[in-house]
Design a protein around this motif. Sequence first.
Motif, PDB file in Angstrom:
ATOM      1  N   HIS A 145      33.653  31.045 -24.571  1.00 46.21           N
ATOM      2  CA  HIS A 145      32.595  30.684 -24.204  1.00 46.21           C
ATOM      3  C   HIS A 145      31.781  29.690 -25.215  1.00 46.21           C
ATOM      4  N   LEU A 194      41.115  28.741 -12.325  1.00 45.74           N
ATOM      5  CA  LEU A 194      40.585  29.101 -13.650  1.00 45.74           C
ATOM      6  C   LEU A 194      40.988  30.392 -13.055  1.00 45.74           C
ATOM      7  N   MET A 244      37.175  38.174 -13.732  1.00 47.73           N
ATOM      8  CA  MET A 244      35.873  38.562 -14.012  1.00 47.73           C
ATOM      9  C   MET A 244      34.541  38.022 -13.056  1.00 47.73           C
ATOM     10  N   ILE A 270      33.121  31.185  -7.624  1.00 47.27           N
ATOM     11  CA  ILE A 270      33.690  32.813  -7.501  1.00 47.27           C
ATOM     12  C   ILE A 270      32.863  33.213  -7.643  1.00 47.27           C
ATOM     13  N   ASP A 325      25.101  24.366  -3.769  1.00 41.45           N
ATOM     14  CA  ASP A 325      26.506  23.371  -4.605  1.00 41.45           C
ATOM     15  C   ASP A 325      26.516  22.266  -4.286  1.00 41.45           C
ATOM     16  N   SER A 379      22.576  21.689  -3.493  1.00 39.06           N
ATOM     17  CA  SER A 379      22.268  21.491  -4.249  1.00 39.06           C
ATOM     18  C   SER A 379      21.841  20.019  -4.703  1.00 39.06           C
ATOM     19  N   ALA A 387      25.275  31.006 -10.490  1.00 39.38           N
ATOM     20  CA  ALA A 387      26.486  30.642 -10.385  1.00 39.38           C
ATOM     21  C   ALA A 387      26.989  29.396 -10.517  1.00 39.38           C
ATOM     22  N   VAL A 388      26.536  28.906 -11.750  1.00 43.36           N
ATOM     23  CA  VAL A 388      27.055  27.360 -11.710  1.00 43.36           C
ATOM     24  C   VAL A 388      27.989  27.128 -12.225  1.00 43.36           C
ATOM     25  N   LEU A 389      29.007  26.313 -12.679  1.00 44.28           N
ATOM     26  CA  LEU A 389      29.762  26.146 -14.360  1.00 44.28           C
ATOM     27  C   LEU A 389      30.072  25.316 -13.947  1.00 44.28           C
ATOM     28  N   VAL A 427      24.622  35.140 -14.291  1.00 42.02           N
ATOM     29  CA  VAL A 427      25.849  35.731 -14.170  1.00 42.02           C
ATOM     30  C   VAL A 427      25.896  33.676 -15.050  1.00 42.02           C
ATOM     31  N   ILE A 474      24.874  32.971 -17.806  1.00 41.77           N
ATOM     32  CA  ILE A 474      24.401  33.145 -19.265  1.00 41.77           C
ATOM     33  C   ILE A 474      25.217  32.966 -19.940  1.00 41.77           C
ATOM     34  N   ASP A 475      26.499  33.292 -19.658  1.00 37.48           N
ATOM     35  CA  ASP A 475      27.958  33.514 -21.312  1.00 37.48           C
ATOM     36  C   ASP A 475      28.270  31.717 -20.841  1.00 37.48           C
ATOM     37  N   ALA A 494      25.965  39.086 -20.636  1.00 40.42           N
ATOM     38  CA  ALA A 494      26.592  38.161 -20.193  1.00 40.42           C
ATOM     39  C   ALA A 494      27.897  38.842 -21.026  1.00 40.42           C
ATOM     40  N   MET A 517      29.141  41.087 -18.289  1.00 41.22           N
ATOM     41  CA  MET A 517      28.256  42.137 -16.941  1.00 41.22           C
ATOM     42  C   MET A 517      29.568  43.044 -16.952  1.00 41.22           C
TER      43      MET A 517
HETATM   44  N1  LIG Z   1      27.893  37.061 -17.477  1.00 37.43           N
HETATM   45  C1  LIG Z   1      29.024  37.318 -17.138  1.00 37.43           C
HETATM   46  O1  LIG Z   1      29.281  38.924 -16.950  1.00 37.43           O
HETATM   47  C2  LIG Z   1      30.172  36.459 -16.529  1.00 37.43           C
HETATM   48  C3  LIG Z   1      30.465  35.305 -16.207  1.00 37.43           C
HETATM   49  N2  LIG Z   1      30.936  34.398 -15.579  1.00 37.43           N
HETATM   50  C4  LIG Z   1      30.265  33.337 -15.446  1.00 37.43           C
HETATM   51  O2  LIG Z   1      29.686  32.756 -14.057  1.00 37.43           O
HETATM   52  C5  LIG Z   1      29.837  31.433 -14.019  1.00 37.43           C
HETATM   53  C6  LIG Z   1      30.240  30.740 -12.429  1.00 37.43           C
HETATM   54  O3  LIG Z   1      31.865  31.388 -12.263  1.00 37.43           O
HETATM   55  P1  LIG Z   1      32.633  30.896 -11.182  1.00 37.43           P
HETATM   56  O4  LIG Z   1      32.011  31.223 -10.221  1.00 37.43           O
HETATM   57  O5  LIG Z   1      33.485  31.374 -11.842  1.00 37.43           O
HETATM   58  O6  LIG Z   1      32.621  29.597 -11.559  1.00 37.43           O
HETATM   59  P2  LIG Z   1      33.289  28.197 -10.082  1.00 37.43           P
HETATM   60  O7  LIG Z   1      33.495  26.966 -10.580  1.00 37.43           O
HETATM   61  O8  LIG Z   1      34.015  29.368  -9.904  1.00 37.43           O
HETATM   62  O9  LIG Z   1      32.039  27.845  -9.330  1.00 37.43           O
HETATM   63  C7  LIG Z   1      30.845  26.997  -9.922  1.00 37.43           C
HETATM   64  C8  LIG Z   1      30.449  26.362  -9.118  1.00 37.43           C
HETATM   65  O10 LIG Z   1      29.404  25.904  -9.434  1.00 37.43           O
HETATM   66  C9  LIG Z   1      29.169  24.454  -8.569  1.00 37.43           C
HETATM   67  N3  LIG Z   1      28.280  23.443  -9.649  1.00 37.43           N
HETATM   68  C10 LIG Z   1      28.139  22.677 -10.292  1.00 37.43           C
HETATM   69  N4  LIG Z   1      27.654  21.920 -10.671  1.00 37.43           N
HETATM   70  C11 LIG Z   1      26.355  22.480 -10.253  1.00 37.43           C
HETATM   71  C12 LIG Z   1      25.382  22.386  -9.733  1.00 37.43           C
HETATM   72  N5  LIG Z   1      24.685  21.056  -9.866  1.00 37.43           N
HETATM   73  N6  LIG Z   1      24.311  22.862  -8.830  1.00 37.43           N
HETATM   74  C13 LIG Z   1      25.470  23.574  -7.834  1.00 37.43           C
HETATM   75  N7  LIG Z   1      26.586  24.263  -8.034  1.00 37.43           N
HETATM   76  C14 LIG Z   1      26.790  23.221  -9.262  1.00 37.43           C
HETATM   77  C15 LIG Z   1      30.562  23.940  -8.720  1.00 37.43           C
HETATM   78  O11 LIG Z   1      30.770  23.219  -7.714  1.00 37.43           O
HETATM   79  C16 LIG Z   1      31.220  25.239  -8.287  1.00 37.43           C
HETATM   80  O12 LIG Z   1      30.939  25.738  -6.963  1.00 37.43           O
HETATM   81  C17 LIG Z   1      30.472  30.958 -15.342  1.00 37.43           C
HETATM   82  O13 LIG Z   1      29.308  30.769 -16.196  1.00 37.43           O
HETATM   83  C18 LIG Z   1      31.319  32.023 -15.634  1.00 37.43           C
HETATM   84  O14 LIG Z   1      31.429  31.753 -16.926  1.00 37.43           O
HETATM   85  C19 LIG Z   1      31.652  34.821 -14.227  1.00 37.43           C
HETATM   86  C20 LIG Z   1      32.031  36.244 -14.677  1.00 37.43           C
HETATM   87  C21 LIG Z   1      31.393  37.584 -16.132  1.00 37.43           C
END
Ligand SMILES: NC(=O)C1=CN([C@@H]2O[C@H](COP(=O)(O)OP(=O)(O)OC[C@H]3O[C@@H](n4cnc5c(N)ncnc54)[C@H](O)[C@@H]3O)[C@@H](O)[C@H]2O)C=CC1
Length: 372
Positions: free
Chosen positions: A96, A127, A133, A178, A198, A220, A238-240, A267, A269-270, A300, A302
Amino acid sequence: MIIGVAKEIKNNENRVGLTPAGAEDLCRAGHTVLIEKNAGIGSGFSDESYKQVGATIIADKKELFDTSEMIIKVKEPLTPEYELFHEGQILFTYLHLAPEPELTKALLEKKVIGIAYETIVGRNNSLPLLSPMSEVAGRMAVQIGAQFLEKPWGGKGILLGGVPGVESGQVVIVGGGIVGTNAAKMAVGMGARVTILDKSTDRLAYLDDIFAGRVTTVMSNSYNIAKWVKQADLLVGAVLIPGAKAPKLVSEEMVKTMEAGSVIVDVAIDQGGSVSTIDRITTHSEPTYTKHGVIHYSVANMPGAVARTSTLALTNSTLPYALQIANKGWKQALIDDAGLARGLNVYDGKVTFKAVADDQNLPYTPVTTVLS
Ligand SMILES: NC(=O)C1=CN([C@@H]2O[C@H](COP(=O)(O)OP(=O)(O)OC[C@H]3O[C@@H](n4cnc5c(N)ncnc54)[C@H](O)[C@@H]3O)[C@@H](O)[C@H]2O)C=CC1
Ligand SMILES: CC(=O)C(=O)O
């Protein structure tokens, strides 16, 4: 190869980067596996269980880092760990880097070969080392949000599922990947009303199909985000954008429109967080703070709280890559697998992941030039 597995030092980080089953596979392949004393305890794996498959337990962290050619971890290194790395050492872990200039600087100075779980790409642009996770964190986001909505935890005192005669709570999820999908599964299961935003029409169509009318899908944009944030009892960020800092999609003005006692679980936040009022990373020990009357949760790591499940899920996916790197050497492994090569974020004092270089205004060196 000599492979060292470090004990995590982040608050309540109970995961470990290698299970005894993984250690056995690496030892059988002819590698030396060093496990830092008690590294597996938080996930239910004793030192003895690693010894039984041929690994060696090392009590001294510095000795482990000094001796190992590759360090396997779970979370990004924290400040006390920066000095432990040495030039040419492979670091295989979540990194990160985009929101972490200090860590990036430390890894560049030490000339570490940093291969980040979260940017490795699998089939169909997936990914594969982030997904397990994200499944955990997405599911946890609703479980945690439901708890903080309870009055004794400072929440507004609503039950997400409602009861007959009383409406259910509104869960709004920004980002339908995810994390978003898994959060929606839990929220739908609890009987909440669920809206997912999204920016990908394909993703919205997919979500509409799999949830068969049980969630509302919305494009979105800032207009729609403002409209739905205002109605949210529980908002999940939950964006990435892979490898990059998360976009701040939810503004302070939007948060101010939420009812007091509502909850935000960011989520994302990382990668720096997707909500403007999230101004700090919280810990499992002190997971929340309140701003504009709204409870903010921004932990960060969870999955570290459900370490047994998380370690097993994570290492199911990381082990095949660790074996490739150990068996072939990092360079050949990356040459043979373009998706694994996307994991290389830093090498020999250079940033080799474009989004990290862009976010930190650092020069970018393409991985292809490193591998040629
Ligand atoms: N805090 C924690 O402990 C954890 C944090 N995470 C984080 O959660 C976040 C999401 O991860 P995933 O779901 O795996 O990613 P992902 O890539 O599966 O999903 C991200 C989604 O965000 C959407 N997106 C991108 N820009 C957008 C916008 N402007 N408006 C709305 N949607 C938008 C994408 O189209 C995609 O569907 C990442 O930052 C990941 O690192 C993941 C696991 C643990
Ligand atoms: C992905 C991530 O940040 C974690 O599992 O802790």
